[in-house]
Design a protein around this motif. Sequence first.
Motif, PDB file in Angstrom:
ATOM      1  N   ALA A  38      73.382 118.202  62.476  1.00 46.42           N
ATOM      2  CA  ALA A  38      73.373 116.870  61.855  1.00 46.42           C
ATOM      3  C   ALA A  38      73.058 116.961  60.362  1.00 46.42           C
ATOM      4  CB  ALA A  38      72.356 115.975  62.559  1.00 46.42           C
ATOM      5  N   VAL A  75      74.151 108.027  61.338  1.00 46.95           N
ATOM      6  CA  VAL A  75      74.053 109.353  61.958  1.00 46.95           C
ATOM      7  C   VAL A  75      72.785 109.436  62.799  1.00 46.95           C
ATOM      8  CG1 VAL A  75      73.956 111.846  61.569  1.00 46.95           C
ATOM      9  CG2 VAL A  75      75.278 110.400  60.005  1.00 46.95           C
ATOM     10  N   GLY A  93      70.712 112.399  65.290  1.00 52.97           N
ATOM     11  CA  GLY A  93      70.645 113.788  65.727  1.00 52.97           C
ATOM     12  C   GLY A  93      69.848 113.929  67.009  1.00 52.97           C
TER      13      GLY A  93
END
Length: 344
Positions: free
Chosen positions: A257, A278, A280
């Motif tokens: 990530a 995003v 992770g």
Amino acid sequence: MKKRRVTSTDVARKAGVSQSAVSRTFSPWPTQSGVSAEIREKVLRAAKELGYQPNAIARSLITQRSRIVGVLFSYLDNPFYARALELLCHGLQARGYHALVFMMSDTLQDIDSTVSDILQYQVDGLLTASVELSSKLCIECTERGIPVVMFNRTQDDPGLSAVTTDNIGGGRLAAKALLDAGCERLAVLAGWEGASTSRDREFGFRAELHARGAELFERANGNFNLEDTAQATRAFFKDRNPAERPDALFVINDYMAIRAMDVIRNELGLRIPEDVSVVGFDDISTAAQPTYGLTTVRQPINRMVEASLRLLFEQIEDSAAQPEHVMLGAQLVERHSVRRKSSP
């Protein structure tokens, strides 16, 4: 002329005690040795004067314990595994054991060959991390009475102990965070296809999407490799109109990530989280740095290591101890890589 090695008999003679007293003084279990403080002081003084060091190999022949545990890793690039190795080694040393660390590739054929070499060292047990074991190898270890504990990996073998986070549940948490933020085009950047962690996290992610009436927009493989991760990220976003590219990315671990975020920002000029959110998985230390502020699914690494060592030593000390699969809960850690849902 080679100098003669000092023996426990020499120390016993100089200290004026029995050889068994010397052995008990240097026992890995000092609280159980039954040596008085006075005798211990005499033995240690004599040993220091003679330059004596106990022979661990000779002791292992007597006790039938090498006090060595094989520790297997495929890679340590990911800080999660580097930290796990540190904690495992400290935990073993605290119990009077030492780690015999082996690095190997992901291919099952190479793993079988390497572990066959490890078993020649008469290890008391095996801890595996970032490694997939074949059923053939597990059967071989079981037949030899060697306990095996898988750390952050699992497989369908009731005779094998494993410690994992709830990877499926963690994948669902990632999907929920992105859907709750209003993201619509959700993509997955998966790891190595052979890894149970990657498969389970993606399964959980897809399951939550399905439960919420959403579909996976796109998928690619990063293979737990930074260059593959960079190429996959470019394929997701480069030279594509906003409506044709993902607006959210679930990356199977933080190691990948972080690389994906660098490509998104520095190469492609996109903003996180304004253009793409995003999430992770792992919660490595880099994820919390202000530069990234990565929203991620935390694995309780300390508890995972403690559980792995507990299972291992239970089986080392009691051959009748039953294998166990420990699954610990995952936790979403919210930072600022996921956009906030706009008010209606």
